[in-house]
Enzyme design. Sequence first.
Site, PDB file in Angstrom:
ATOM      1  CG  ASP A  74      18.366 -21.783 -50.597  1.00  0.00           C
ATOM      2  OD1 ASP A  74      19.222 -22.013 -51.475  1.00  0.00           O
ATOM      3  OD2 ASP A  74      18.165 -22.525 -49.623  1.00  0.00           O
ATOM      4  CG  ASP A  97      19.523 -26.090 -53.666  1.00  0.00           C
ATOM      5  OD1 ASP A  97      20.615 -26.582 -53.334  1.00  0.00           O
ATOM      6  OD2 ASP A  97      18.927 -25.226 -53.001  1.00  0.00           O
TER       7      ASP A  97
END
Length: 225
Positions: free
Chosen positions: A184, A198
């Site tokens: 991330d 995401d």
Amino acid sequence: MAEAERIIGTPDIPEAAGAEPERSASGSGEAAGQDEQGEHGERASKDEQASSDEQASKDEQRPKGKRKILALFAVAVLAYALDLTTKMIVVAKLEHHEPIEIIGDWLQFNAIRNAGAAFGMGEAFTVIFTCIAAAVIVVIARLARKLYSMPWAIALGMLLGGALGNLTDRIFRAPGVFEGAVVDFIAPKGFAVFNLADSAIVCGGFLIVILSFRGLDPDGTVHKD
């Protein structure tokens, strides 16, 4: 006497007159039979026309369905490629470095490893989330066979691409197969860090909710409650 017979008429005339209705009745029967045959022929012609129209409709839907499937996989490939490329760049250039400010403190690029689900939730259930992602991919692949709606194709394509992106991390990144941590890097202020996979999953899910509220099904039909 001959003159009287001429005036009264011969007895053969009534017989001839009586034969006339018989021929007429026979002619009526033949006409009725012809009308019935005509009705049967017309009905058969209509049935053939309806069958032909139905077949033509199916033939028209097949290429349309194929185009929707191609659109789904095109969106999925694009989402997956963008996610994979950005993660490779982040791991190579940003990991173990200071965050990069994009919009001051409001938006930064900060590389982290996430063992949980989207936005860092549920880090103790990595294997479960991996199985869920794999199940989502299978369901989307099966649903694609009945897909005739372009908005649904786009939504499912984003879901598929995002699920594949994070599933790739789960399988191939440390600490191990099906337990890998997802990369991330998008870090808004006061919000969880996430990645493009995401984002694709959330956008695809949001679009599906909108389509469901509008009554649009994946097969292209519209229903009203």
